[in-house]
Design a protein around this motif. Structure first.
Motif, PDB file in Angstrom:
ATOM      1  N   THR A  14       5.242   3.650  -3.331  1.00  0.00           N
ATOM      2  CA  THR A  14       5.093   3.694  -4.785  1.00  0.00           C
ATOM      3  C   THR A  14       4.167   4.843  -5.190  1.00  0.00           C
ATOM      4  N   SER A  15       3.229   5.188  -4.315  1.00  0.00           N
ATOM      5  CA  SER A  15       2.256   6.237  -4.649  1.00  0.00           C
ATOM      6  C   SER A  15       2.936   7.565  -4.974  1.00  0.00           C
ATOM      7  N   MET A  27       4.454   7.879  -8.345  1.00  0.00           N
ATOM      8  CA  MET A  27       3.542   8.188  -9.472  1.00  0.00           C
ATOM      9  C   MET A  27       3.508   9.694  -9.719  1.00  0.00           C
ATOM     10  N   TYR A  64      -5.410  -0.027 -11.482  1.00  0.00           N
ATOM     11  CA  TYR A  64      -5.287   0.587 -10.158  1.00  0.00           C
ATOM     12  C   TYR A  64      -5.763   2.043 -10.251  1.00  0.00           C
ATOM     13  N   TYR A  72      -3.827   5.616 -10.833  1.00  0.00           N
ATOM     14  CA  TYR A  72      -3.207   6.085 -12.090  1.00  0.00           C
ATOM     15  C   TYR A  72      -4.062   7.149 -12.779  1.00  0.00           C
ATOM     16  N   ASN A  89       1.078  -2.640 -15.338  1.00  0.00           N
ATOM     17  CA  ASN A  89       1.133  -3.063 -13.931  1.00  0.00           C
ATOM     18  C   ASN A  89       0.993  -4.584 -13.920  1.00  0.00           C
ATOM     19  N   ASN A 125      -2.994  -5.237  -9.934  1.00  0.00           N
ATOM     20  CA  ASN A 125      -4.124  -4.939  -9.068  1.00  0.00           C
ATOM     21  C   ASN A 125      -5.121  -4.214  -9.955  1.00  0.00           C
ATOM     22  N   ASP A 148       4.545  -0.325 -13.169  1.00  0.00           N
ATOM     23  CA  ASP A 148       4.390  -0.420 -11.719  1.00  0.00           C
ATOM     24  C   ASP A 148       4.647  -1.874 -11.336  1.00  0.00           C
ATOM     25  N   ILE A 189       5.128  -3.179  -8.298  1.00  0.00           N
ATOM     26  CA  ILE A 189       4.997  -3.326  -6.836  1.00  0.00           C
ATOM     27  C   ILE A 189       4.647  -4.765  -6.428  1.00  0.00           C
ATOM     28  N   TYR A 190       4.022  -5.529  -7.335  1.00  0.00           N
ATOM     29  CA  TYR A 190       3.691  -6.913  -6.958  1.00  0.00           C
ATOM     30  C   TYR A 190       4.759  -7.909  -7.406  1.00  0.00           C
ATOM     31  N   SER A 220       5.819  -2.278  -0.019  1.00  0.00           N
ATOM     32  CA  SER A 220       4.569  -2.533   0.705  1.00  0.00           C
ATOM     33  C   SER A 220       4.106  -3.984   0.631  1.00  0.00           C
ATOM     34  N   LYS A 221       4.125  -4.553  -0.557  1.00  0.00           N
ATOM     35  CA  LYS A 221       3.417  -5.815  -0.762  1.00  0.00           C
ATOM     36  C   LYS A 221       4.316  -7.016  -0.500  1.00  0.00           C
ATOM     37  N   ARG A 223       5.873   2.944   4.383  1.00  0.00           N
ATOM     38  CA  ARG A 223       5.920   3.953   3.327  1.00  0.00           C
ATOM     39  C   ARG A 223       7.309   4.039   2.709  1.00  0.00           C
TER      40      ARG A 223
HETATM   41  C1  LIG Z   1      -0.743  -1.459  -8.242  1.00  0.00           C
HETATM   42  C2  LIG Z   1      -0.424  -0.687  -7.015  1.00  0.00           C
HETATM   43  N1  LIG Z   1       0.470   0.308  -7.093  1.00  0.00           N
HETATM   44  C3  LIG Z   1       0.770   1.052  -6.015  1.00  0.00           C
HETATM   45  C4  LIG Z   1       0.159   0.832  -4.797  1.00  0.00           C
HETATM   46  C5  LIG Z   1       0.496   1.716  -3.637  1.00  0.00           C
HETATM   47  O1  LIG Z   1       1.662   1.280  -3.046  1.00  0.00           O
HETATM   48  P1  LIG Z   1       2.452   2.007  -1.905  1.00  0.00           P
HETATM   49  O2  LIG Z   1       1.993   1.436  -0.607  1.00  0.00           O
HETATM   50  O3  LIG Z   1       3.889   1.622  -2.195  1.00  0.00           O
HETATM   51  O4  LIG Z   1       2.251   3.469  -2.034  1.00  0.00           O
HETATM   52  C6  LIG Z   1      -0.763  -0.185  -4.664  1.00  0.00           C
HETATM   53  C7  LIG Z   1      -1.458  -0.437  -3.388  1.00  0.00           C
HETATM   54  O5  LIG Z   1      -2.423  -1.127  -3.287  1.00  0.00           O
HETATM   55  C8  LIG Z   1      -1.056  -0.975  -5.808  1.00  0.00           C
HETATM   56  O6  LIG Z   1      -1.946  -1.971  -5.751  1.00  0.00           O
END
Ligand SMILES: Cc1ncc(COP(=O)(O)O)c(C=O)c1O
Length: 389
Positions: free
Chosen positions: A103-104, A107, A128, A131, A174, A178, A206, A208-209, A235-236, A244
């Motif tokens: 996800t990074s 961004m 997070y 950002y 998000n 996080n 985002d 991701i969760y 990832s999560k 990755r």
């Molecule tokens: C809100 C949020 N976005 C993105 C990421 C990064 O995710 P990725 O491992 O997919 O790069 C994290 C990782 O902790 C996160 O908490």
């Protein structure tokens, strides 16, 4: 006379992630023989589900070890389309999806495609930290809107509205969040979508969760507007942090720019990992449900336990695997407090200031660790708090 810093001004804008100092110090203490309870890291303690591992092994054996198209494997992009349909009832064209190495990087594709110098991005405070760092790095300006414990860390829409200026381009959300575990409900997302549309902005979400929300059905922003980007990754929910893999769903007019950034800066995501990601979406939903149930059990233990020892949890966290606890009763400076808890109690936690000024006085406690270790951590914190002068 001291020499001026050789480091670029742009790199100088990036703030350190202090929790990584906590991790480094915890490891030092462990090397000296101390037992440390780790509640600082957002890394699932589960192994990646075997159906995903087997798919990667088979792909490697079959020679899937080279480059793929920059946009990603068609099979994976189709699987993401199917996932968006079955999970949210949303029709996403595979052409709008760019597969990334987590996800990074998504961004970078997002903010790199949208922002010109001086353009503003509305962010929650706390949020997070990547950002605001990405936004600043790309010459944009992060604009913070406070989110508060008593509101479940959800935006107050009138405050978001007041933060919008002629330079605003993006509102970033998000959920689950996080560091807070807060969840935006359908009404929140709808109101933000309306705001974005009314002001000609883009909503970036985002997600991701997703997969780790404990109450109610999850909602993607794409249910409410097309003026939206979705960032997501494996990832999560799938316990695949080290693999990755992620993706960006972009409005049509941004796909080519995102593709060009991907082509030049990353080429593509790893081939066999993309095959594994396809297997994750198609075959690992039961594993996600199993892990979610375990996280939920830990959450149900941890929240009342923290309240009992004097930490403030005003509203239940509803997703992800974090409790963002008000620790002002123990100390106003979250970095100093996290340092003391590590050295004196042997418990590693994240200082709230990492997530913005609104996080000061808070600690982020991750429950991506076994319930036995959580119990041990809480008991050490209780002892520490009781012995405090
Ligand atoms: C809100 C949020 N976005 C993105 C990421 C990064 O995710 P990725 O491992 O997919 O790069 C994290 C990782 O902790 C996160 O908490």
């Amino acid at each position: 006379m001291s020499e001026p810093s050789p480091v670029s001004r742009r790199a100088g804008l990036i703030r350190p992630f202090i929790v990584m100092d906590v991790v480094a110090r915890a490891q030092e203490l462990e090397a000296q023989g101390r037992d440390i309870v780790h509640m600082e890291i957002g890394d699932p303690d589960f192994p990646t589900p075997s159906v995903i591992v087997r798919a990667a092994e088979a792909a490697m054996d079959a020679g899937d070890t080279g480059y793929t198209q920059s946009l990603g494997l068609p099979d994976l992009r189709e699987a993401i389309t199917a996932h968006m349909k079955s999970s949210y009832g949303v029709a996403v064209d595979a052409e709008n999806i760019v597969v990334t190495q987590g996800t990074s990087p998504a961004m970078l594709l997002l903010f790199g495609s949208v922002l010109d110098p001086g353009d503003e991005v509305v962010l929650a405070d706390p949020c997070y930290p990547a950002y605001p760092n990405y936004v600043s790095f790309l010459g944009g300006a992060p604009v913070s809107v406070p989110v508060r414990a008593e509101d479940g860390f959800r935006f107050r829409i009138d405050e978001v509205e007041r933060a919008i200026t002629p330079r605003t381009r993006v509102i970033m959300v998000n959920s689950p969040s996080n560091p807070t575990g807060g969840v935006l409900g359908p009404q929140d997302l709808e109101a933000l979508a309306t705001l974005a549309e009314r002001n000609g902005l883009w909503l970036a979400s985002d997600e991701i969760y997703h997969g780790l929300q404990f109450e109610g059905r999850e909602h993607t922003v794409l249910e409410y507007t097309d003026r939206a980007f979705v960032l997501n990754g494996f990832s999560k929910a799938y316990a695949m942090t080290g693999w990755r893999l992620g993706y960006l769903i972009a409005p049509k007019q941004f796909v080519r720019s995102a593709e060009k950034i991907q082509q030049n800066f990353f080429l593509c995501a790893n081939h066999f990992v993309q095959v594994a990601g396809t297997a994750a979406l198609l075959h690992a939903q039961d594993d996600v449900a199993r892990m979610r149930a375990v996280y939920d059990e830990r959450r149900r233990y941890l929240v009342p336990a923290l309240r009992e020892i004097g930490l403030g949890v005003a509203t239940e966290p509803l997703g992800a695997f974090y409790v963002f606890a008000d620790a002002r009763a123990w100390g106003a400076d979250s970095v100093v407090l996290a340092g003391r808890l590590l050295e004196e109690a042997g418990v590693a936690v994240g200082p709230g200031i990492d997530f913005g000024p609104g996080g000061e006085g808070f600690l982020r406690l991750s429950y991506a660790t076994s319930i036995e270790r959580l119990r041990e951590g809480v008991s050490r914190l209780a002892e520490w708090a009781a012995a405090r002068p």
